[in-house]
Design an enzyme around this catalytic site. Structure first.
Site, PDB file in Angstrom:
ATOM      1  N   ALA A 116      35.689  94.995 139.832  1.00  0.00           N
ATOM      2  CA  ALA A 116      34.635  95.217 140.977  1.00  0.00           C
ATOM      3  C   ALA A 116      34.898  94.165 142.033  1.00  0.00           C
ATOM      4  O   ALA A 116      35.437  92.955 141.767  1.00  0.00           O
ATOM      5  CB  ALA A 116      33.327  94.971 140.402  1.00  0.00           C
ATOM      6  N   LYS A 117      34.296  94.255 143.235  1.00  0.00           N
ATOM      7  CA  LYS A 117      34.255  93.129 144.245  1.00  0.00           C
ATOM      8  C   LYS A 117      33.097  93.640 145.108  1.00  0.00           C
ATOM      9  O   LYS A 117      32.822  94.795 145.221  1.00  0.00           O
ATOM     10  CB  LYS A 117      35.427  93.161 145.100  1.00  0.00           C
ATOM     11  CG  LYS A 117      35.779  91.843 145.467  1.00  0.00           C
ATOM     12  CD  LYS A 117      36.173  90.795 144.619  1.00  0.00           C
ATOM     13  CE  LYS A 117      37.032  89.563 145.197  1.00  0.00           C
ATOM     14  NZ  LYS A 117      37.948  88.751 144.206  1.00  0.00           N
TER      15      LYS A 117
END
Ligand code: GLU
Length: 431
Positions: A116-117
């Protein structure tokens, strides 16, 4: 030095689309390993893309609206994991690319996380500590149940640090209810040690970069003691890399950041430079070196070049200019694919981001484990584990590249994709 500087700074929006770059890299590796089309399709887009616009009161009483992102790319191997970036040019496609790289980075390092980011589109340098605190807390609130210690675990990235993570943790802790308060510290990693962070996390990315350089040097019969290196970006990754490499006897001859570039063929003292950066916010105007242009910087002769700033800093012109033996990607996505072709053709070895900078997320995993078990590991234990894991990854990538006659980026992605594909094969697609 070149007569007419061709190598100038451009805005992120003027560079290639980062998500397209990520897709091109993935496709190349997918082809090389014959990845099943089903898995390739699943990985071609993130599972969830969250955008939230949230208001925050500024110190002067005015209200400002901020745009925040959290992209959850894949969680087949474990909870979503990845940093939060505060940057004025953050964009959805940028965050999507960075999220997908986290999926492959965790798979390659064999830690049980997905990718994720996230981030907020603003310039944190223009805000007071109290504004930064309110922005972080309000963003955490806006994300709500989209993050969680067994679901999605943020960490620092460009423009954020351990303090940011502590504000996030505290905000999250205070909404889950009294009984669970202390059981959710691992909702975020990269915290200060006093608030539940791991020893060795702050320097972990730089330390991991240096482990890669040590292994490469051993393979090449190359002496690090007395060699030269240059670093682009002097934030967490760049400064720790420079400090640790200097300790091994390597000499920092050029460095640059968002405000300027400097060089000194006699060597730049990384500790003193860091003090200067802590005081002034930039490497520019450091007295122990002379100011140079970005063009000059990319022409400086140095054995090792560590990009540790933003993405797509190495275009074709930069790749033609570089006079080094090795590029080690401390940053995520610093090299345009066409530029990488130029580097490889010129015999410059490239250690790709998902391998080179994985030390950060590896020690994030150790922090997460320590929090879950209410433990505090000694610094040596964290360092030993990190070293062993970086060396293992290095050997695996090297062997894969040799056996399949591919470059190291294809090898890194290929290994990661094979591991993910195997799990999809075993588990199938629900329902
Ligand atoms: N932001 C870092 C990265 O790009 C660290 C991520 C983490 O520790 O979760 O790898």
């Amino acid at each position: 030095m070149s007569a007419a500087p061709k190598i100038v700074e451009t805005k992120l929006a003027e560079r290639a689309n980062l998500y397209e770059v990520a897709l091109r890299q993935t496709h190349k590796a997918a082809k090389a390993i014959n990845l099943s089309p089903e898995v390739a399709t699943i990985l071609s887009q993130p599972k969830n893309e969250i955008i939230t616009n949230f208001p925050v009161k500024m110190d002067d009483g005015s209200t400002r609206l901020f745009k925040g992102y959290r992209v959850q790319h894949n969680n087949i191997l474990g909870p979503y994991k990845g940093g939060l970036r505060y940057h004025e040019e953050a964009s959805l496609d940028e965050v999507k690319a960075l999220a997908s790289w986290m999926t492959y980075k965790c798979a390659l390092a064999e830690i049980p996380f997905g990718g994720a980011k996230g981030g907020i589109k603003f310039n944190p340098r223009l805000h007071s500590q109290s504004e930064l605190q309110r922005i972080t807390r309000r963003f955490t609130h806006a994300l709500g149940a989209n993050i969680g210690p067994e679901w999605d675990i943020p960490a620092p990235d460009v423009g954020t640090n351990a303090q940011t993570m502590v504000w996030l943790m505290d905000t999250y802790m205070n909404v889950v209810g009294m009984n669970d308060k202390n059981a959710v510290k691992h909702v975020v990693t990269g915290k200060t040690v006093t608030s539940g962070g791991s020893l060795g996390r702050e320097s972990a990315t730089g330390q991991g970069v240096v482990h890669c350089i040590i292994e490469w040097a051993r393979d090449q019969g190359f002496r690090l003691d007395g060699c030269t290196f240059s670093v682009q970006g002097f934030g967490n990754v760049g400064s720790h890399t420079a400090r640790i490499l200097s300790k091994l006897g390597a000499s920092l001859v050029a460095v640059g950041d968002y405000r300027g570039y400097i060089s000194n063929p006699e060597g730049i003292n990384a500790h003193k430079l860091l003090e200067h950066v802590q005081k002034t916010g930039s490497v520019a105007e450091y007295r122990g070196a002379k100011s140079i242009t970005r063009d000059d910087f990319f022409h400086v002769e140095a054995d090792v070049f560590v990009p540790a700033a933003l993405e797509l800093e190495i275009g074709v012109e930069e790749a033609k200019a570089l006079r080094c033996k090795l590029v080690v990607e401390g940053a995520n996505g610093p090299t345009l694919p066409e530029a990488e072709d130029v580097l490889l053709e010129r015999g410059i070895h490239v250690i790709p981001d998902i391998m080179a900078n994985s030390g950060g997320v590896v020690v994030s995993y150790y922090e997460w484990l320590q929090n879950k078990r209410s433990e505090q590991w000694e610094a040596e234990e964290v360092e030993d584990r990190l070293e062993r894991r970086m060396k293992r990854t290095y050997e695996q990538v090297k062997t894969f590249a040799e056996n399949r006659s591919v470059d190291w980026r294809v090898a890194s992605y290929g290994l990661a994709l094979e591991r993910i594909a195997r799990v999809y094969e075993e588990r199938g697609i629900f329902p």
